[in-house]
Write a protein that holds these residues in place. Structure first.
Motif, PDB file in Angstrom:
ATOM      1  N   ASN A   1      36.851  49.246   3.967  1.00  2.42           N
ATOM      2  CA  ASN A   1      36.157  49.221   2.826  1.00  2.42           C
ATOM      3  C   ASN A   1      34.804  50.150   3.148  1.00  2.42           C
ATOM      4  O   ASN A   1      34.448  51.234   2.486  1.00  2.42           O
ATOM      5  N   ASP A   2      34.195  50.236   4.366  1.00  2.57           N
ATOM      6  CA  ASP A   2      33.270  50.763   4.753  1.00  2.57           C
ATOM      7  C   ASP A   2      33.519  52.290   4.735  1.00  2.57           C
ATOM      8  O   ASP A   2      32.586  53.277   4.728  1.00  2.57           O
ATOM      9  N   LEU A   3      34.711  52.667   5.643  1.00  4.08           N
ATOM     10  CA  LEU A   3      35.106  54.049   5.939  1.00  4.08           C
ATOM     11  C   LEU A   3      35.517  54.617   4.537  1.00  4.08           C
ATOM     12  O   LEU A   3      35.249  55.876   4.449  1.00  4.08           O
ATOM     13  N   TYR A   4      36.342  53.946   3.711  1.00  6.64           N
ATOM     14  CA  TYR A   4      36.982  54.905   2.480  1.00  6.64           C
ATOM     15  C   TYR A   4      36.622  54.435   1.123  1.00  6.64           C
ATOM     16  O   TYR A   4      36.204  55.137   0.506  1.00  6.64           O
ATOM     17  N   LEU A   5      36.602  53.251   1.081  1.00  6.18           N
ATOM     18  CA  LEU A   5      36.459  52.831  -0.372  1.00  6.18           C
ATOM     19  C   LEU A   5      35.245  52.857  -1.056  1.00  6.18           C
ATOM     20  O   LEU A   5      34.966  53.261  -2.121  1.00  6.18           O
ATOM     21  N   ALA A   6      34.060  52.405  -0.091  1.00  4.85           N
ATOM     22  CA  ALA A   6      33.014  52.234  -0.587  1.00  4.85           C
ATOM     23  C   ALA A   6      32.372  53.926  -0.761  1.00  4.85           C
ATOM     24  O   ALA A   6      31.629  54.205  -1.890  1.00  4.85           O
ATOM     25  N   PRO A   7      32.599  54.854   0.167  1.00  8.01           N
ATOM     26  CA  PRO A   7      32.245  56.149  -0.010  1.00  8.01           C
ATOM     27  C   PRO A   7      33.090  56.689  -1.263  1.00  8.01           C
ATOM     28  O   PRO A   7      32.454  57.301  -2.062  1.00  8.01           O
ATOM     29  N   ALA A   8      34.200  56.480  -1.427  1.00  4.23           N
ATOM     30  CA  ALA A   8      34.682  56.995  -2.523  1.00  4.23           C
ATOM     31  C   ALA A   8      34.348  56.412  -3.772  1.00  4.23           C
ATOM     32  O   ALA A   8      34.173  57.319  -4.709  1.00  4.23           O
TER      33      ALA A   8
ATOM     34  N   LYS B   1      50.102  69.667  -4.377  1.00  7.99           N
ATOM     35  CA  LYS B   1      49.574  69.001  -5.536  1.00  7.99           C
ATOM     36  C   LYS B   1      50.090  67.345  -5.324  1.00  7.99           C
ATOM     37  O   LYS B   1      51.150  67.215  -4.494  1.00  7.99           O
ATOM     38  N   ILE B   2      49.399  66.421  -6.040  1.00  7.57           N
ATOM     39  CA  ILE B   2      50.214  65.174  -5.862  1.00  7.57           C
ATOM     40  C   ILE B   2      51.422  65.153  -6.404  1.00  7.57           C
ATOM     41  O   ILE B   2      51.606  65.653  -7.618  1.00  7.57           O
ATOM     42  N   ALA B   3      52.248  64.539  -5.665  1.00 10.33           N
ATOM     43  CA  ALA B   3      53.767  64.319  -6.125  1.00 10.33           C
ATOM     44  C   ALA B   3      54.150  62.646  -6.073  1.00 10.33           C
ATOM     45  O   ALA B   3      53.614  61.880  -5.289  1.00 10.33           O
ATOM     46  N   ALA B   4      54.949  62.348  -7.065  1.00 15.63           N
ATOM     47  CA  ALA B   4      55.394  61.119  -7.020  1.00 15.63           C
ATOM     48  C   ALA B   4      56.491  60.931  -5.769  1.00 15.63           C
ATOM     49  O   ALA B   4      56.412  59.772  -5.303  1.00 15.63           O
ATOM     50  N   ILE B   5      57.297  61.761  -5.520  1.00 17.49           N
ATOM     51  CA  ILE B   5      58.200  61.583  -4.293  1.00 17.49           C
ATOM     52  C   ILE B   5      57.918  62.989  -3.593  1.00 17.49           C
ATOM     53  O   ILE B   5      58.579  64.237  -3.499  1.00 17.49           O
ATOM     54  N   PRO B   6      56.944  62.806  -2.414  1.00 13.79           N
ATOM     55  CA  PRO B   6      56.490  63.944  -1.782  1.00 13.79           C
ATOM     56  C   PRO B   6      57.444  64.525  -0.850  1.00 13.79           C
ATOM     57  O   PRO B   6      57.408  65.685  -0.151  1.00 13.79           O
ATOM     58  N   GLY B   7      58.246  63.560  -0.266  1.00 10.75           N
ATOM     59  CA  GLY B   7      59.190  63.870   0.777  1.00 10.75           C
ATOM     60  C   GLY B   7      60.279  62.969   0.930  1.00 10.75           C
ATOM     61  O   GLY B   7      60.350  62.056   0.162  1.00 10.75           O
ATOM     62  N   ALA B   8      61.491  63.261   1.863  1.00 14.45           N
ATOM     63  CA  ALA B   8      62.549  62.657   1.965  1.00 14.45           C
ATOM     64  C   ALA B   8      62.296  61.194   2.691  1.00 14.45           C
ATOM     65  O   ALA B   8      63.121  60.165   2.334  1.00 14.45           O
ATOM     66  N   PHE B   9      61.475  61.147   3.615  1.00 14.39           N
ATOM     67  CA  PHE B   9      61.037  59.840   4.286  1.00 14.39           C
ATOM     68  C   PHE B   9      59.674  59.490   3.979  1.00 14.39           C
ATOM     69  O   PHE B   9      58.749  60.170   3.760  1.00 14.39           O
ATOM     70  N   GLY B  10      59.466  58.294   4.087  1.00 15.35           N
ATOM     71  CA  GLY B  10      58.235  57.669   4.035  1.00 15.35           C
ATOM     72  C   GLY B  10      57.269  58.378   4.933  1.00 15.35           C
ATOM     73  O   GLY B  10      57.402  58.190   6.071  1.00 15.35           O
ATOM     74  N   SER B  11      55.899  58.794   4.613  1.00 11.80           N
ATOM     75  CA  SER B  11      55.090  59.466   5.303  1.00 11.80           C
ATOM     76  C   SER B  11      54.289  58.369   6.270  1.00 11.80           C
ATOM     77  O   SER B  11      53.914  57.449   5.731  1.00 11.80           O
ATOM     78  N   GLN B  12      53.645  59.008   7.349  1.00 18.89           N
ATOM     79  CA  GLN B  12      52.640  58.379   8.211  1.00 18.89           C
ATOM     80  C   GLN B  12      51.640  59.145   8.644  1.00 18.89           C
ATOM     81  O   GLN B  12      50.736  58.748   9.460  1.00 18.89           O
ATOM     82  N   THR B  13      51.476  60.129   7.742  1.00 20.07           N
ATOM     83  CA  THR B  13      50.446  61.198   8.188  1.00 20.07           C
ATOM     84  C   THR B  13      48.888  60.646   7.333  1.00 20.07           C
ATOM     85  O   THR B  13      49.127  59.839   6.502  1.00 20.07           O
ATOM     86  N   ASN B  14      47.845  61.160   7.436  1.00 21.27           N
ATOM     87  CA  ASN B  14      46.612  60.765   6.699  1.00 21.27           C
ATOM     88  C   ASN B  14      46.735  61.313   5.079  1.00 21.27           C
ATOM     89  O   ASN B  14      47.656  62.197   4.766  1.00 21.27           O
ATOM     90  N   ILE B  15      46.078  60.324   4.497  1.00 16.45           N
ATOM     91  CA  ILE B  15      46.002  60.725   2.819  1.00 16.45           C
ATOM     92  C   ILE B  15      44.776  61.381   2.566  1.00 16.45           C
ATOM     93  O   ILE B  15      43.915  60.825   2.827  1.00 16.45           O
TER      94      ILE B  15
ATOM     95  N   THR C   1      36.566  65.780  -0.273  1.00 14.03           N
ATOM     96  CA  THR C   1      37.994  65.371   0.212  1.00 14.03           C
ATOM     97  C   THR C   1      37.890  64.214   1.412  1.00 14.03           C
ATOM     98  O   THR C   1      37.182  64.451   2.411  1.00 14.03           O
ATOM     99  N   LEU C   2      38.309  62.839   1.075  1.00 17.52           N
ATOM    100  CA  LEU C   2      38.113  61.983   2.191  1.00 17.52           C
ATOM    101  C   LEU C   2      39.587  61.713   2.800  1.00 17.52           C
ATOM    102  O   LEU C   2      40.529  62.111   2.140  1.00 17.52           O
ATOM    103  N   LEU C   3      39.822  61.554   3.962  1.00 17.42           N
ATOM    104  CA  LEU C   3      40.845  61.342   4.852  1.00 17.42           C
ATOM    105  C   LEU C   3      41.257  59.795   5.056  1.00 17.42           C
ATOM    106  O   LEU C   3      40.362  59.647   5.848  1.00 17.42           O
ATOM    107  N   LEU C   4      42.244  59.205   4.343  1.00 16.66           N
ATOM    108  CA  LEU C   4      42.591  57.823   4.783  1.00 16.66           C
ATOM    109  C   LEU C   4      43.637  57.661   5.717  1.00 16.66           C
ATOM    110  O   LEU C   4      44.659  58.269   5.832  1.00 16.66           O
ATOM    111  N   GLU C   5      43.358  56.797   6.567  1.00 17.13           N
ATOM    112  CA  GLU C   5      44.216  56.429   7.657  1.00 17.13           C
ATOM    113  C   GLU C   5      44.734  55.036   7.623  1.00 17.13           C
ATOM    114  O   GLU C   5      43.774  54.135   7.472  1.00 17.13           O
ATOM    115  N   THR C   6      45.886  54.480   8.166  1.00 14.90           N
ATOM    116  CA  THR C   6      46.155  53.244   8.097  1.00 14.90           C
ATOM    117  C   THR C   6      45.314  52.540   9.231  1.00 14.90           C
ATOM    118  O   THR C   6      44.981  53.252   9.995  1.00 14.90           O
TER     119      THR C   6
END
Lengths: 152, 267
Positions: free
Chosen positions: B129-136, B220-234, B249-254
Motif C-alpha cells: 500500500n505504502d509503496l504503490y497503491l497510496a502514491p498511485a 500498449k496494454i494488452a489482454a494477452i501480452p505474452g505466451a507465458f505468465g509474466s514475472q517482470t515488474n508491472i 510511471t510507477l513500477l510494481l513488483e510482487t
C-alpha cells in the motif's frame, strides 16, 4: 530431474497441448475467420505451440509423441458448425485450465509446477477473451465450469 | 638471515605498541572494577534479537491474503470516487464483481492458512500500500488529473496483474502440491480480471495481443501480452500530465522478503 510419475503427468499435459495446437491450426487453415478474429486464432495457436514445445523440452526423451486424439476428435466434431467456433474454443481453453491445475496437485517437481502455472495463467486469459466473443455475461468470462480430464 | 635496518626496527616496534594500546582499550583489565562510569571502545548496549522469520507455506498464503485485501480496499475506494460514468458506466458492475471475487479468494486463502495451523491475516499489505497503491491513488485523485476514471481502471489492472503474478510466483515456493494447485485456481481468475480490464483500457480485438504505440514505440496494454505468465515488474502510468506531456510511471513488483506477512505479523 523429473521422476517417472511427474514425467507421465507432464506428457499427458503435452498431449493435450498438441491436440489444442492442432485444433487452432485447423481453424486457421479453414479460413472461416478473417481479420482480427483470425489474428486471435493465430495468436492463441502460437501460444499452444510454445506450451507444447516447452513441455517437450522439459520431458526430453520422455516427451509425448502424439496428441490427445480423444480431445482432438471430439473438439473437431463440435467445430463442424462454424457458428460454434468460439463457444467450443472457450470450453477447450477452460478444460485446459482445469486439467493442468488438477495435474499440479499431483506433480512433485516445483519447477514443473511453475511451468504449468505460467501456462494456466495465459490460458485463463484466452478463455476470458474468447468469452467476450460469445456473450456479454461477465460470469462466463470469470468462472470456469469445465471438468478436468482424467490424468493417468 | 634477514636484514632489518634500525629505522625499520623502530617502526615495527611503534606499530606493535600502538596495536597493544588499542587492544588494551577494547578489553577489560584484570583486577579493575568496572563501575560503568567511563565509556569504552567496543562496548555496546544490549540488543533484542529479531524473531526467526521463516518463509513457509503459511507465510506465503498470508501474504497472498494481504494482497486480496489490497484489492478489496482499492475497489472500494474506486467505487467511492464515483468516477465510473459515461463510457465507464459498466465498470461499476465489473468492480463490484471483482471485489466480491477478491473477498472469496481471501476467505479461501485464510481457510487454507487455518488448515495449516496458521493465523489468518485479514487486512491489506501495508508495504504494498505504502509503496504503490497510496502514491498511485494520490496521483490519480490529484485535482489536475483529467483522467481519473480511466486511471482508476489502470490501477485495478496493475493490481490484478500483481495478484496473478504473486500466485504464479508462489507455486514454485510452496511445498505442498495441493496448495500449489489452490494458488493456481485463484491466480487464474486474477488473470481473467486483468485480461478484461486490459480490454477496457485498450479496447478491440486488435488490442488483444501485443501492440506498440507508433509515436513512442512503447508496448500498449494488452489482454494477452505474452505466451507465458509474466514475472517482470508491472508499469502503471497515471496522474496529471507534466509540463513535457509525460505522466508518472510507477513500477510494481510482487511481494519480496520485506513485504511478506510473516507469522509474527498481525493486522
Amino acid at each position: 530431474m523429473l521422476n517417472d510419475a511427474d514425467s507421465k503427468l507432464l506428457a499427458f499435459a503435452q498431449a493435450l497441448e498438441l491436440a489444442i495446437r492442432d485444433i487452432y491450426a485447423t481453424l486457421v487453415d479453414r479460413g472461416t475467420k478473417t481479420g482480427d478474429e483470425l489474428a486471435i486464432l493465430k495468436l492463441m495457436h502460437s501460444h499452444h505451440v510454445a506450451y507444447e514445445q516447452s513441455l517437450n523440452g522439459m520431458l526430453s526423451k520422455k516427451a509425448a509423441t502424439s496428441r490427445n486424439d480423444e480431445v482432438f476428435t471430439q473438439t473437431f466434431s463440435a467445430l463442424s458448425d462454424p457458428t460454434k467456433t468460439w463457444p467450443v474454443l472457450l470450453e477447450l481453453e477452460n478444460t485446459a485450465v482445469a486439467t493442468h491445475t488438477a495435474l499440479v496437485e499431483k506433480i512433485e517437481s516445483p519447477t514443473a509446477a511453475s511451468l504449468i502455472a505460467s501456462v494456466v495463467m495465459v490460458e485463463a486469459r484466452h478463455a476470458a477473451i474468447i468469452s467476450t466473443l460469445v456473450t456479454t455475461n461477465l460470469a462466463q468470462a470469470l468462472d470456469n465450469p469445465a471438468t478436468a480430464l482424467a490424468a493417468p | 638471515m634477514s636484514q632489518i635496518s634500525r629505522r625499520e626496527l623502530l617502526r615495527l616496534s611503534a606499530t606493535s605498541l600502538a596495536s597493544g594500546l588499542v587492544l588494551a582499550a577494547c578489553g577489560k583489565q584484570s583486577g579493575v572494577q568496572d563501575d560503568g562510569a567511563i565509556a569504552r571502545l567496543g562496548e555496546a548496549p544490549s540488543t533484542t534479537a529479531l524473531a526467526e522469520a521463516e518463509v513457509n507455506d503459511v507465510v506465503l498464503l498470508r501474504t497472498a491474503s494481504s494482497l486480496e485485501y489490497n484489492a478489496i480496499d482499492t475497489y472500494t475506494a474506486a467505487l467511492g470516487l464515483g468516477v465510473f460514468k459515461g463510457d465507464l458506466a459498466a465498470a461499476t458492475e465489473i468492480a463490484k464483481r471483482f471485489r466480491e471475487d477478491h473477498q472469496n479468494h481471501a476467505d479461501a486463502v485464510n481457510s487454507l492458512v487455518r488448515a495449516l495451523g496458521g493465523k489468518e491475516y485479514r487486512c491489506a499489505n501495508t508495504r504494498i500500500n505504502d509503496l504503490y497503491l497510496a502514491p498511485a491513488l494520490a496521483l490519480i485523485t490529484d485535482e489536475k488529473n483529467p483522467n481519473v476514471g480511466i486511471d482508476v481502471v489502470a490501477l485495478a489492472h496493475a493490481l490484478e496483474n500483481l495478484a496473478a503474478q504473486t500466485y504464479q510466483g508462489v507455486v514454485e515456493l510452496i511445498s505442498d502440491p495441493k496448495l500449489r494447485a489452490d494458488a493456481i485456481r485463484i491466480g487464474q481468475q486474477e488473470s481473467r480480471h486483468a485480461a478484461l480490464l486490459a480490454q477496457v483500457l485498450n479496447p478491440g480485438l486488435a488490442a488483444v495481443g501485443p501492440t506498440f504505440d507508433e509515436t513512442t514505440g512503447k508496448p500498449k496494454i494488452a489482454a494477452i501480452p505474452g505466451a507465458f505468465g509474466s514475472q517482470t515488474n508491472i508499469q502503471l502510468t497515471v496522474g496529471a500530465p507534466k509540463d513535457d506531456g509525460s505522466r508518472t510511471t510507477l513500477l510494481l513488483e510482487t511481494p519480496s522478503l520485506n513485504s511478506l506477512i510473516y507469522e509474527g505479523v498481525s493486522c
